[in-house]
Design a protein around this motif. Structure first.
Motif, short mmCIF file in Angstrom:
data_model
loop_
_atom_site.label_atom_id
_atom_site.label_comp_id
_atom_site.label_asym_id
_atom_site.label_seq_id
_atom_site.Cartn_x
_atom_site.Cartn_y
_atom_site.Cartn_z
N LEU A 83 0.77 -1.43 0.04
CA LEU A 83 -0.15 -0.07 0.04
C LEU A 83 0.89 1.31 -0.06
CD1 LEU A 83 -3.03 0.44 -0.12
CD2 LEU A 83 -3.08 0.60 2.29
N GLY A 84 2.15 1.21 0.79
CA GLY A 84 2.87 2.38 0.76
C GLY A 84 3.45 2.47 -0.82
N GLY A 85 3.89 1.47 -1.27
CA GLY A 85 4.23 1.61 -2.73
C GLY A 85 3.09 2.29 -3.72
N ILE A 86 1.85 1.90 -3.44
CA ILE A 86 0.94 2.61 -4.26
C ILE A 86 0.65 3.95 -4.02
CG2 ILE A 86 -1.64 2.29 -4.95
CD1 ILE A 86 -1.22 -0.64 -4.33
N VAL A 87 0.71 4.22 -2.78
CA VAL A 87 0.48 5.69 -2.42
C VAL A 87 1.75 6.43 -2.88
CG1 VAL A 87 0.61 7.33 -0.68
CG2 VAL A 87 -1.04 5.27 -0.39
N SER A 88 3.20 6.03 -2.70
CA SER A 88 3.95 6.79 -3.05
C SER A 88 4.00 7.06 -4.65
CB SER A 88 5.38 5.88 -2.75
OG SER A 88 6.51 6.33 -3.39
N PHE A 89 3.72 6.10 -5.46
CA PHE A 89 3.59 6.08 -6.93
C PHE A 89 2.45 7.12 -7.38
CE2 PHE A 89 0.57 4.96 -10.54
CZ PHE A 89 1.51 5.11 -11.58
N ILE A 90 1.35 7.13 -6.65
CA ILE A 90 0.00 8.06 -6.97
C ILE A 90 0.66 9.59 -6.76
CG2 ILE A 90 -1.96 8.90 -6.24
CD1 ILE A 90 -2.75 5.93 -5.61
N GLY A 91 1.48 9.53 -5.60
CA GLY A 91 1.74 11.08 -5.31
C GLY A 91 2.86 11.64 -6.28
N PHE A 92 3.87 10.80 -6.59
CA PHE A 92 4.80 11.10 -7.54
C PHE A 92 4.42 11.44 -9.12
CE2 PHE A 92 8.66 10.05 -10.21
CZ PHE A 92 9.34 11.24 -9.86
N THR A 93 3.19 10.59 -9.29
CA THR A 93 2.72 10.57 -10.72
C THR A 93 1.64 11.47 -11.25
OG1 THR A 93 3.58 8.07 -10.76
CG2 THR A 93 2.35 9.11 -12.50
#
Length: 397
Positions: A83-93
């Protein structure tokens, strides 16, 4: 001073806020992004140690896909699981995705077909992609055997341009690489642990390869536009080594000759992508919007980044074993070489053939290439100069 332990939700919100700020401010391409990440995540916040970060960067450079986005996903995973990976991706992209979807919707109201600045962007594309391919060729085809694999891939994909050819060439190259380089050894003895089970990793890897094989088949069996779109973006995201600039020829071949969009609209979006922060793979959001509205933009974004997600989550738990397995390393050396050949093929057709139409075009492209490679000017400056130069050339010739 004792620090208060944060809840899972607080950690996720923190990841989202930090990655979103990076998404708004990270200009300069994949290498610059890795510098921003290091400064924010390692120096300022100490989310992982230097060695773990270096190992994560090494893994993501080793895999196809957008390296900086994969590092961001990996940092999120190390911090708070999948879930942390998904959130990090959403924020950056998300910031650049939204900007490019809006740009595509605005541009659809204008006729850019004969604009001189568009031809200038075509010449920018020649310079930028040539630079990316030369850098990759130097790194991934250093010996005669790998040059031969690249040549095989170049000839094969140039003469037989189907959805299956690229995947077939990659598979053959992997087998040949396995035969030629299975004795390669790695002296790196470092170890790193990631918070993902091997079972989950295996499922992600199976899904990655399954989609790569099944999507072209599904595309041939159905006449659904969204399936064809998903296949094209997924395949492009799966075969890219070396960062966002390298995906340009693959995407252009998928969408311009097939009539999904005009060369002019394609290159207008490419220029806009250079001007926004975040990963260059968000170019897919623009393309999807031009083809099928904002829903198409979101579908394209998911499709092109999905391979990156599956590969990071799939390989993290196996990374130590994979990079020490001589047979796997050999197969990947063959695959890397084949990707260089595929890109040279796509660079010639359609990028070169649709851009270099006269001696003045070649001369201007050479100037842009020199500015990028020898004078080290940032890509966005090259885009501006290319657009202005295209306008001037359109008036003079």
């Amino acid at each position: 001073m004792k620090h208060e332990k944060k809840s899972g939700l607080q950690v996720l919100i923190e990841i989202l806020l930090v990655s979103t700020r990076l998404g708004f401010t990270s200009f300069g391409g994949p290498v610059a992004h890795l510098g921003y990440f290091h400064n924010e995540y390692i120096r300022r916040r100490n989310w992982m140690d230097e060695k773990s970060y270096a190992d994560l960067v090494a893994l993501c450079q080793f895999l196809p896909g957008p390296a900086s986005s994969q590092v961001g996903i990996g940092i999120g995973v190390m911090r708070a699981g999948v879930l942390g990976g998904i959130v990090s991706f959403i924020g950056f992209t998300l910031p650049s995705v939204i900007a490019l979807i809006i740009f595509a919707m605005i541009l659809q109201g204008f006729d850019v077909g004969e604009a001189g600045w568009i031809h200038g962007l075509k010449l920018v594309a020649v310079a930028v992609v040539a630079h990316a391919i030369l850098g990759m060729a130097e790194k991934l085809t250093p010996d005669l055997k790998r040059k031969a694999i690249a040549l095989f891939a170049l000839v094969g994909t140039l003469l037989w341009q189907t959805a299956f050819t690229q995947v077939g060439v990659i598979l053959i190259a992997g087998f040949v690489g396995y035969l030629l380089y299975k004795g390669q050894t790695d002296k790196d003895e470092s170890r790193v642990q990631f918070p993902i089970s091997r079972t989950f990793g295996a499922v992600c890897l199976a899904l990655f390869f399954g989609l790569l094989i099944l999507l072209p088949i599904l595309r041939e069996m159905t006449s659904l536009n969204w399936v064809a779109m998903f296949d094209s973006f997924y395949r492009s995201g799966s075969l890219v080594f070396g960062g966002g600039h390298v995906v340009l020829p693959l995407l252009e071949r998928e969408f311009v000759p097939t009539g999904w969009m005009s060369e002019e609209a394609f290159l207008a979006g490419y220029g806009a992508t250079q001007a926004v922060p975040g990963p260059l793979f968000t170019f897919a959001a623009y393309l999807g919007t031009v083809i099928s509205g904002w829903q198409g933009g979101l579908l394209a974004t998911v499709a092109i980044f999905l391979p990156a997600f599956l590969l990071v989550l799939g390989t993290l738990p196996f990374w130590d074993t994979l990079r020490r397995n001589e047979k796997i390393r050999g197969a990947l050396m063959g695959v890397n070489a084949a990707v260089v050949g595929i890109l040279i093929s796509a660079f010639y057709l359609p990028i070169w053939t649709s851009s270099i139409l006269a001696p003045i075009d070649f001369a201007f492209a050479a100037v842009l290439f020199s500015m990028l490679v020898f004078w080290k000017l940032p890509p966005w400056i090259i885009v501006v100069i290319g657009a202005l130069g295209g306008l001037v050339l359109g008036l003079l010739f």
